[in-house]
Design a protein around this motif. Structure first.
Motif, PDB file in Angstrom:
ATOM      1  N   GLY A   1      12.089  18.517  16.603  1.00 21.12           N
ATOM      2  CA  GLY A   1      11.440  19.495  17.079  1.00 21.12           C
ATOM      3  C   GLY A   1      10.278  20.036  16.561  1.00 21.12           C
ATOM      4  N   MET A   2      10.763  19.146  14.702  1.00 22.10           N
ATOM      5  CA  MET A   2       9.887  20.706  13.501  1.00 22.10           C
ATOM      6  C   MET A   2       8.450  19.320  13.353  1.00 22.10           C
ATOM      7  SD  MET A   2      11.673  22.435  12.066  1.00 22.10           S
ATOM      8  CE  MET A   2      11.432  23.269  10.949  1.00 22.10           C
ATOM      9  N   SER A   3       8.558  18.327  14.137  1.00 29.03           N
ATOM     10  CA  SER A   3       7.237  17.398  13.661  1.00 29.03           C
ATOM     11  C   SER A   3       6.735  17.162  14.813  1.00 29.03           C
ATOM     12  CB  SER A   3       7.617  17.005  12.395  1.00 29.03           C
ATOM     13  OG  SER A   3       8.420  15.573  12.836  1.00 29.03           O
ATOM     14  N   LEU A   4       5.450  16.655  15.093  1.00 30.29           N
ATOM     15  CA  LEU A   4       4.803  16.375  16.338  1.00 30.29           C
ATOM     16  C   LEU A   4       5.583  15.424  16.798  1.00 30.29           C
ATOM     17  CD1 LEU A   4       0.766  17.729  15.788  1.00 30.29           C
ATOM     18  CD2 LEU A   4       3.128  18.445  16.857  1.00 30.29           C
ATOM     19  N   ILE A   5       5.511  14.765  17.499  1.00 29.37           N
ATOM     20  CA  ILE A   5       5.340  13.557  18.705  1.00 29.37           C
ATOM     21  C   ILE A   5       4.427  12.459  18.136  1.00 29.37           C
ATOM     22  CG2 ILE A   5       6.809  14.131  20.522  1.00 29.37           C
ATOM     23  CD1 ILE A   5       4.363  13.145  22.162  1.00 29.37           C
ATOM     24  N   TYR A   6       5.444  11.087  17.349  1.00 29.08           N
ATOM     25  CA  TYR A   6       4.948  10.127  17.239  1.00 29.08           C
ATOM     26  C   TYR A   6       4.597  10.034  15.210  1.00 29.08           C
ATOM     27  CZ  TYR A   6       3.465   8.381  21.706  1.00 29.08           C
ATOM     28  OH  TYR A   6       3.988   7.807  23.454  1.00 29.08           O
TER      29      TYR A   6
ATOM     30  N   GLY B   1       0.693  -1.348   0.338  1.00 30.16           N
ATOM     31  CA  GLY B   1      -0.075  -0.282   0.240  1.00 30.16           C
ATOM     32  C   GLY B   1       0.947   1.341   0.005  1.00 30.16           C
ATOM     33  N   ALA B   2      -0.332   2.754   0.498  1.00 27.16           N
ATOM     34  CA  ALA B   2       0.655   3.777   0.425  1.00 27.16           C
ATOM     35  C   ALA B   2       2.019   4.419   1.799  1.00 27.16           C
ATOM     36  CB  ALA B   2      -0.132   5.311   0.676  1.00 27.16           C
ATOM     37  N   GLY B   3       2.868   4.805   1.554  1.00 28.89           N
ATOM     38  CA  GLY B   3       3.453   5.190   2.401  1.00 28.89           C
ATOM     39  C   GLY B   3       4.971   4.570   1.957  1.00 28.89           C
ATOM     40  N   SER B   4       6.078   5.399   2.280  1.00 30.82           N
ATOM     41  CA  SER B   4       7.444   5.413   2.358  1.00 30.82           C
ATOM     42  C   SER B   4       7.618   3.737   2.731  1.00 30.82           C
ATOM     43  CB  SER B   4       8.109   6.563   2.776  1.00 30.82           C
ATOM     44  OG  SER B   4       8.125   5.718   4.698  1.00 30.82           O
ATOM     45  N   CYS B   5       9.126   3.616   2.372  1.00 30.76           N
ATOM     46  CA  CYS B   5      10.189   2.070   2.494  1.00 30.76           C
ATOM     47  C   CYS B   5       9.404   1.911   3.752  1.00 30.76           C
ATOM     48  CB  CYS B   5      11.112   2.117   1.963  1.00 30.76           C
ATOM     49  SG  CYS B   5      11.334   3.076   0.307  1.00 30.76           S
ATOM     50  N   GLY B   6       9.361   0.532   4.067  1.00 31.59           N
ATOM     51  CA  GLY B   6       8.660  -0.015   5.354  1.00 31.59           C
ATOM     52  C   GLY B   6       9.445   0.250   6.811  1.00 31.59           C
ATOM     53  N   GLY B   7      10.882  -0.235   6.451  1.00 32.90           N
ATOM     54  CA  GLY B   7      11.551  -0.149   7.947  1.00 32.90           C
ATOM     55  C   GLY B   7      12.265   1.278   7.728  1.00 32.90           C
ATOM     56  N   MET B   8      13.666   1.191   8.403  1.00 32.85           N
ATOM     57  CA  MET B   8      14.519   2.016   9.186  1.00 32.85           C
ATOM     58  C   MET B   8      14.899   2.822   7.801  1.00 32.85           C
ATOM     59  SD  MET B   8      14.451   4.852  11.169  1.00 32.85           S
ATOM     60  CE  MET B   8      12.888   4.516  12.421  1.00 32.85           C
ATOM     61  N   TYR B   9      14.516   2.932   6.675  1.00 31.88           N
ATOM     62  CA  TYR B   9      15.569   3.440   5.711  1.00 31.88           C
ATOM     63  C   TYR B   9      15.370   4.842   5.967  1.00 31.88           C
ATOM     64  CZ  TYR B   9      13.956  -1.308   4.726  1.00 31.88           C
ATOM     65  OH  TYR B   9      13.896  -2.676   4.513  1.00 31.88           O
ATOM     66  N   THR B  10      15.103   5.248   4.000  1.00 31.87           N
ATOM     67  CA  THR B  10      16.087   7.256   4.513  1.00 31.87           C
ATOM     68  C   THR B  10      15.134   7.659   5.309  1.00 31.87           C
ATOM     69  OG1 THR B  10      17.565   6.470   3.023  1.00 31.87           O
ATOM     70  CG2 THR B  10      16.793   8.918   3.265  1.00 31.87           C
ATOM     71  N   ALA B  11      14.251   7.557   4.513  1.00 35.00           N
ATOM     72  CA  ALA B  11      12.816   8.178   4.822  1.00 35.00           C
ATOM     73  C   ALA B  11      12.005   8.041   5.893  1.00 35.00           C
ATOM     74  CB  ALA B  11      11.472   7.778   3.367  1.00 35.00           C
ATOM     75  N   ASN B  12      11.934   7.239   6.823  1.00 37.95           N
ATOM     76  CA  ASN B  12      11.878   7.126   8.232  1.00 37.95           C
ATOM     77  C   ASN B  12      12.836   7.761   8.535  1.00 37.95           C
ATOM     78  OD1 ASN B  12       9.500   6.234   7.249  1.00 37.95           O
ATOM     79  ND2 ASN B  12      10.176   3.859   6.912  1.00 37.95           N
ATOM     80  N   THR B  13      14.065   7.185   8.273  1.00 39.68           N
ATOM     81  CA  THR B  13      15.035   7.654   9.738  1.00 39.68           C
ATOM     82  C   THR B  13      15.030   9.321   9.660  1.00 39.68           C
ATOM     83  OG1 THR B  13      16.410   6.036   8.266  1.00 39.68           O
ATOM     84  CG2 THR B  13      17.894   8.506   9.676  1.00 39.68           C
ATOM     85  N   MET B  14      14.688   9.825   8.394  1.00 45.86           N
ATOM     86  CA  MET B  14      14.546  11.701   8.301  1.00 45.86           C
ATOM     87  C   MET B  14      13.835  11.701   8.764  1.00 45.86           C
ATOM     88  SD  MET B  14      17.573  12.625   6.769  1.00 45.86           S
ATOM     89  CE  MET B  14      17.137  14.000   7.577  1.00 45.86           C
ATOM     90  N   SER B  15      11.615  11.388   8.771  1.00 39.06           N
ATOM     91  CA  SER B  15      11.260  12.074   9.602  1.00 39.06           C
ATOM     92  C   SER B  15      11.065  11.254  11.045  1.00 39.06           C
ATOM     93  CB  SER B  15      10.013  11.109   8.860  1.00 39.06           C
ATOM     94  OG  SER B  15       9.782   9.904   8.809  1.00 39.06           O
ATOM     95  N   SER B  16      12.182  10.349  11.071  1.00 38.99           N
ATOM     96  CA  SER B  16      12.249  10.704  12.592  1.00 38.99           C
ATOM     97  C   SER B  16      13.347  11.535  13.065  1.00 38.99           C
ATOM     98  CB  SER B  16      12.817   8.388  13.067  1.00 38.99           C
ATOM     99  OG  SER B  16      12.274   7.732  12.834  1.00 38.99           O
ATOM    100  N   ALA B  17      14.182  11.779  12.135  1.00 42.77           N
ATOM    101  CA  ALA B  17      15.464  13.214  12.972  1.00 42.77           C
ATOM    102  C   ALA B  17      14.294  14.685  13.100  1.00 42.77           C
ATOM    103  CB  ALA B  17      16.714  13.317  11.634  1.00 42.77           C
ATOM    104  N   PHE B  18      13.530  14.179  12.178  1.00 44.10           N
ATOM    105  CA  PHE B  18      12.736  16.494  12.551  1.00 44.10           C
ATOM    106  C   PHE B  18      11.305  16.141  13.759  1.00 44.10           C
ATOM    107  CE2 PHE B  18      14.057  16.581   7.779  1.00 44.10           C
ATOM    108  CZ  PHE B  18      14.166  18.027   8.177  1.00 44.10           C
ATOM    109  N   GLU B  19      11.308  14.529  13.700  1.00 47.22           N
ATOM    110  CA  GLU B  19      10.129  14.472  15.115  1.00 47.22           C
ATOM    111  C   GLU B  19      11.282  14.965  16.373  1.00 47.22           C
ATOM    112  OE1 GLU B  19       7.660  11.140  17.883  1.00 47.22           O
ATOM    113  OE2 GLU B  19       8.384  11.284  15.472  1.00 47.22           O
ATOM    114  N   ALA B  20      13.068  14.398  15.460  1.00 48.00           N
ATOM    115  CA  ALA B  20      13.974  14.208  17.521  1.00 48.00           C
ATOM    116  C   ALA B  20      13.922  15.943  17.618  1.00 48.00           C
ATOM    117  CB  ALA B  20      14.879  13.809  17.055  1.00 48.00           C
TER     118      ALA B  20
END
Length: 411
Positions: free
Chosen positions: A64-69, A43-62
């Motif tokens: 404080g640029m995005s909401l937690i979770y 289905g839709a979404g960025s690659c399912g593992g801790m790959y680049t897109a999820n890594t960078m979204s995690s970085a932005f959460e860390a």
């Protein structure tokens, strides 16, 4: 993206790339290859593992640029729509309060992002991206800062590509906020850093438990990490005087010395791997794929996945002045700088030369004499640029070394 499922196994997009290598090596048949291809991305979404897109979204959460979770929610779940609404409200509030990006993107925020990336086993691309973002924000950040933070932050999460679980599993286990709270409690996070909501990191995490739930093993307890130190190491040596980036966890043999197998492009390397021309003990060199040489620094997911699929992941090394996918793992070293296109040592390697990759020693070395190296350098000629006009030609002329983020507006 939620994982695909096949015969009890969780699949991601990387599974399809690895299946190509398995098929070429005769390890699976065409029925299995087709099945993996059809089930890998449900289905839709960025690659399912801790790959680049999820890594960078995690970085932005860390940072404080995005909401937690928000960074580990499945794209298709209802909570993502709720989070989007909350994000819009937070943005409007930030505009009214004039909370601006440069107030959030401080040195402390970048250090928080690096700490979280180390803890979750994130992508090598985070090094390149964070250097570039810091440069744009006017925040001093260097390759060696990653090495400093790596030394004090353990890998806490057992996530793909080299681990067992996918990003949605991390979300169910407590997500990035749980990882951040553990780092905060143990002095590895700046709690006073500002977030997009106007709260500090410590305030945002106030109600998060100090320890992960005992009924899951995606996030390890602090005293029982997956690895005692972070996984993204900065290697140097005569092959990378400006530095190179390696993932050093999840590999059985963190040192290798072997003969160079030299390729001038990703495609020629992949062809050789699929044809069975790479042997255990080889050190693959893919060059002229750096910021200027590419131009654009392509990711080497196809050859690295083919190596894994062929069963050579722990038996060969690979170095490149290009990048890797976040889905890459194994004895691989990227972002080698200076790159081949500017006459870096990687351009001077001959087929069969001895190369050493020594992750514990942070060493990347071409094993020839200084005199031989200088003789080769004296006769090296840059290849003709792939583009002489247009956007890519302009990019190649302007882009800086990957060691400072491959930015295009540096002096």
């Amino acid at each position: 993206m939620k994982p695909g499922h096949l015969a009890g196994e969780d699949l991601t997009v990387v599974s399809a790339f690895e299946a190509v290598g398995q098929y070429s090596a005769g390890r699976i048949d065409d029925v299995r290859l087709l099945a993996v291809e059809r089930h890998a991305c449900p289905g839709a979404g960025s690659c399912g593992g801790m790959y680049t897109a999820n890594t960078m979204s995690s970085a932005f959460e860390a940072m404080g640029m995005s909401l937690i979770y928000s960074s580990t929610m499945a794209a298709e779940d209802a909570e993502k729509a709720d989070s989007t609404e909350q994000s819009a409200l937070a943005l409007v509030s930030a505009i009214r309060k004039q909370i601006l990006p440069r107030q959030i993107l401080t040195r402390q925020a970048f250090e928080n992002a690096i700490a979280v990336i180390m803890a979750v086993g994130g992508s090598t691309n985070a090094v390149l991206h964070l250097l570039a973002i810091a440069d744009a924000a006017g925040v001093p950040l260097a390759l060696d800062d990653f090495e400093t933070i790596r030394a004090r932050v353990p890998v806490l999460c057992d996530l793909k590509p080299s681990g067992r679980y996918v990003a949605t599993d991390l979300h169910q286990a407590g997500g990035i906020p749980q990882v951040m709270k553990m780092l905060l409690v143990h002095g590895c996070l700046h709690g006073e850093a500002l977030t997009i909501t106007g709260q500090t990191i410590a305030e945002v995490l106030a109600n998060i438990p100090d320890t992960p739930r005992p009924d899951q093993d995606v996030i390890r307890p602090w005293n029982h990490p997956l690895y005692p130190q972070g996984h993204l190491a900065i290697l140097r040596g005569n092959l990378a005087t400006e530095g190179a980036v390696a993932k050093i966890t999840g590999v059985k043999k963190p040192q290798i010395t072997g003969p160079a197998r030299v390729f001038e492009s990703e495609e020629s390397c992949l062809e050789a791997i699929l044809a069975g021309k790479i042997q255990a003990g080889d050190v693959i060199v893919i060059r002229y794929e750096g910021p200027k040489g590419g131009p654009g620094m392509r990711e080497m997911l196809a050859p690295t996945s083919a190596i894994i699929g062929a069963g050579l992941g722990d038996a060969v090394g690979l170095i490149t002045d290009g990048r890797f996918s976040g889905g890459t793992y194994g004895m691989v070293v990227g972002h080698v700088a200076p790159e081949a296109a500017v006459g870096g040592t990687i351009a001077l390697i001959h087929e069969g030369d001895s190369i050493t990759i020594d992750a514990p020693a942070r060493l990347l070395q071409l094993n020839i004499s200084d005199a031989e190296l200088e003789q080769r350098r004296s006769v090296w000629q840059p290849p003709a640029p792939q583009y002489t006009r247009g956007v890519l030609a302009k990019y190649a002329r302007l882009v800086s070394s990957s060691s400072i983020g491959a930015v295009t507006d540096h002096d």
